[in-house]
Design an enzyme around this catalytic site. Structure first.
Site, PDB file in Angstrom:
ATOM      1  N   ASP A  69       0.875  -1.149   0.000  1.00  0.00           N
ATOM      2  CA  ASP A  69       0.000   0.000   0.000  1.00  0.00           C
ATOM      3  C   ASP A  69       0.931   1.223   0.000  1.00  0.00           C
ATOM      4  OD1 ASP A  69      -2.427   1.491   0.496  1.00  0.00           O
ATOM      5  OD2 ASP A  69      -1.707   1.737   2.546  1.00  0.00           O
ATOM      6  N   LEU A  70       0.442   2.376  -0.409  1.00  0.00           N
ATOM      7  CA  LEU A  70       1.307   3.559  -0.441  1.00  0.00           C
ATOM      8  C   LEU A  70       1.074   4.471   0.774  1.00  0.00           C
ATOM      9  CD1 LEU A  70       3.365   5.366  -1.922  1.00  0.00           C
ATOM     10  CD2 LEU A  70       1.442   6.369  -3.151  1.00  0.00           C
ATOM     11  N   ASP A  71      -0.138   5.030   0.845  1.00  0.00           N
ATOM     12  CA  ASP A  71      -0.451   6.009   1.887  1.00  0.00           C
ATOM     13  C   ASP A  71      -0.440   5.341   3.255  1.00  0.00           C
ATOM     14  OD1 ASP A  71      -0.943   8.142   0.095  1.00  0.00           O
ATOM     15  OD2 ASP A  71      -2.930   7.371  -0.323  1.00  0.00           O
ATOM     16  N   THR A 101       1.386   9.951   3.941  1.00  0.00           N
ATOM     17  CA  THR A 101       0.321  10.749   3.320  1.00  0.00           C
ATOM     18  C   THR A 101      -1.029  10.497   3.967  1.00  0.00           C
ATOM     19  OG1 THR A 101       0.532   9.078   1.631  1.00  0.00           O
ATOM     20  CG2 THR A 101       1.263  11.291   1.046  1.00  0.00           C
ATOM     21  N   LYS A 143      -9.272   5.081   5.672  1.00  0.00           N
ATOM     22  CA  LYS A 143      -7.978   4.619   5.147  1.00  0.00           C
ATOM     23  C   LYS A 143      -8.189   3.514   4.120  1.00  0.00           C
ATOM     24  CE  LYS A 143      -5.043   6.120   8.897  1.00  0.00           C
ATOM     25  NZ  LYS A 143      -4.162   5.718  10.004  1.00  0.00           N
ATOM     26  N   SER A 180      -2.185   0.758  -4.410  1.00  0.00           N
ATOM     27  CA  SER A 180      -2.760   1.901  -3.706  1.00  0.00           C
ATOM     28  C   SER A 180      -4.056   2.323  -4.363  1.00  0.00           C
ATOM     29  CB  SER A 180      -1.774   3.079  -3.748  1.00  0.00           C
ATOM     30  OG  SER A 180      -2.402   4.266  -3.307  1.00  0.00           O
ATOM     31  N   ALA A 181      -5.027   2.716  -3.523  1.00  0.00           N
ATOM     32  CA  ALA A 181      -6.299   3.236  -4.030  1.00  0.00           C
ATOM     33  C   ALA A 181      -6.133   4.653  -4.566  1.00  0.00           C
ATOM     34  CB  ALA A 181      -7.323   3.233  -2.904  1.00  0.00           C
ATOM     35  N   LYS A 215     -10.798  -1.558  -2.576  1.00  0.00           N
ATOM     36  CA  LYS A 215     -10.587  -2.224  -1.291  1.00  0.00           C
ATOM     37  C   LYS A 215     -11.868  -2.006  -0.470  1.00  0.00           C
ATOM     38  CE  LYS A 215      -5.699  -0.841  -1.369  1.00  0.00           C
ATOM     39  NZ  LYS A 215      -4.616  -0.072  -0.716  1.00  0.00           N
ATOM     40  N   GLU A 232      -0.024  -3.280   4.681  1.00  0.00           N
ATOM     41  CA  GLU A 232      -1.151  -2.336   4.731  1.00  0.00           C
ATOM     42  C   GLU A 232      -1.272  -1.627   6.073  1.00  0.00           C
ATOM     43  OE1 GLU A 232      -3.723  -0.786   3.611  1.00  0.00           O
ATOM     44  OE2 GLU A 232      -4.015  -1.507   1.562  1.00  0.00           O
ATOM     45  N   ASP A 233      -1.808  -0.397   6.010  1.00  0.00           N
ATOM     46  CA  ASP A 233      -2.112   0.333   7.243  1.00  0.00           C
ATOM     47  C   ASP A 233      -3.615   0.501   7.422  1.00  0.00           C
ATOM     48  OD1 ASP A 233      -2.550   2.207   5.172  1.00  0.00           O
ATOM     49  OD2 ASP A 233      -2.282   3.863   6.585  1.00  0.00           O
TER      50      ASP A 233
HETATM   51  P1  B16 Z   1      -6.755   9.825  -3.832  1.00  0.00           P
HETATM   52  P2  B16 Z   1      -3.760   3.797  -0.119  1.00  0.00           P
HETATM   53  C1  B16 Z   1      -5.750   5.540  -0.275  1.00  0.00           C
HETATM   54  O1  B16 Z   1      -4.414   5.193  -0.524  1.00  0.00           O
HETATM   55  C2  B16 Z   1      -5.860   6.312   1.010  1.00  0.00           C
HETATM   56  O2  B16 Z   1      -5.609   5.457   2.107  1.00  0.00           O
HETATM   57  C3  B16 Z   1      -7.247   6.883   1.153  1.00  0.00           C
HETATM   58  O3  B16 Z   1      -7.324   7.650   2.336  1.00  0.00           O
HETATM   59  C4  B16 Z   1      -7.549   7.754  -0.069  1.00  0.00           C
HETATM   60  O4  B16 Z   1      -8.866   8.281  -0.009  1.00  0.00           O
HETATM   61  C5  B16 Z   1      -7.413   6.905  -1.328  1.00  0.00           C
HETATM   62  O5  B16 Z   1      -6.091   6.390  -1.389  1.00  0.00           O
HETATM   63  C6  B16 Z   1      -7.692   7.696  -2.597  1.00  0.00           C
HETATM   64  O6  B16 Z   1      -6.687   8.642  -2.747  1.00  0.00           O
HETATM   65  O7  B16 Z   1      -7.790  10.790  -3.376  1.00  0.00           O
HETATM   66  O8  B16 Z   1      -5.347  10.355  -3.806  1.00  0.00           O
HETATM   67  O9  B16 Z   1      -7.108   9.166  -5.152  1.00  0.00           O
HETATM   68  O10 B16 Z   1      -3.760   3.776   1.373  1.00  0.00           O
HETATM   69  O11 B16 Z   1      -4.596   2.725  -0.785  1.00  0.00           O
HETATM   70  O12 B16 Z   1      -2.360   3.908  -0.705  1.00  0.00           O
HETATM   71 MG    MG Z   2      -2.943   3.118   3.276  1.00  0.00          MG
END
Ligand code: B16
Ligand code: MG
Length: 218
Positions: free
Chosen positions: A8-10, A16, A44, A114-115, A145, A169-170
């Site tokens: 996962d990224l964020d 982030t 998240k 990552s989402a 997810k 993952e977090d």
């Molecule tokens: P964006 P991850 C997710 O990233 C975040 O955890 C989530 O808080 C965020 O809404 C989602 O990405 C969409 O991000 O608005 O930048 O497209 O944790 O899956 O890396």
């Molecule tokens: Mg995350």
């Protein structure tokens, strides 16, 4: 045997997650809705659109049309982009550079699941654009997810079976997705779990140790 790592990224590679929270909090404040870090756990790993729906559900009397929602989504992302404008390689979370290095030396293939639609920008700012063999495009997914699709695609992109990878993952949604994909899961800083339990839990990225993880999973 493990041949691939799926990240996962964020909240895993970089912090982030906190910036997503701050950007959403500003939107929620503007709507008279108060959200705190504990409430934020549910956002998240959740897509931008679904995150807004969860916030709006806190104020059932507030009715917004599609244009109003689009405006809030754009405002959130604009603020988020301001908050990430300054990130550099120094914002890679502690322990992650060592983990990526150890994985590379060990011949592990690596993917980002990552989402976030902002993932490529963030990876570029962190100086990690060439580190991963694959970055899954969330726009190409049918399901978000906690569905396992993004983790299944990540394993496929690495040419591996899900059980040959480890997912990091977090988020609760992410742990569910990893486990439903049939992949061992490492949870980072998740306070409590529901139905889906990770194989390994750490409080923070600085505790990640690839050798130890391999031996714990063996
Ligand atoms: P964006 P991850 C997710 O990233 C975040 O955890 C989530 O808080 C965020 O809404 C989602 O990405 C969409 O991000 O608005 O930048 O497209 O944790 O899956 O890396
Ligand atoms: Mg995350």
């Amino acid at each position: 045997t493990i041949k691939g790592l799926v990240f996962d990224l964020d909240g895993v590679i970089t912090d982030t997650a906190e910036r997503h929270f701050l950007a959403w909090q500003r939107i929620a404040d503007g709507l008279g809705i108060s959200i705190d870090r504990e409430w934020n756990e549910r956002l998240k790993g959740i897509s931008r659109t679904e995150s807004l729906e969860l916030i709006l559900a806190e104020a059932p009397t507030l009715i917004l049309d599609a244009a109003g929602k689009t405006q809030l989504l754009d405002e959130k992302n604009a603020h988020y982009l301001e908050l990430i404008a300054e990130i550099t390689a120094a914002d890679i979370l502690p322990g992650i550079p060592e983990l990526l290095e150890a994985a590379k030396e060990g011949g592990c293939r690596m993917a980002i699941a990552s989402a976030s639609k902002n993932a490529p920008i963030i990876l570029a700012r962190l100086g990690l654009s060439d580190t991963f063999d694959s970055v899954i495009d969330p726009d190409a997914l049918t399901h978000n997810k906690p569905h396992p699709e993004i983790f299944e695609k990540a394993a496929q992109a690495l040419g591996l079976r899900a059980d040959e990878c480890i997912g990091f993952e977090d988020s609760l949604a992410g742990i569910e997705g990893i486990k439903r994909a049939g992949m061992p899961a490492v949870a980072i800083g998740i306070p409590t779990f529901g139905q889906w339990i990770p194989d390994i839990e750490v409080d923070a990225t600085r505790e990640l140790d690839l050798k130890k993880i391999f031996s714990q999973l063996a």
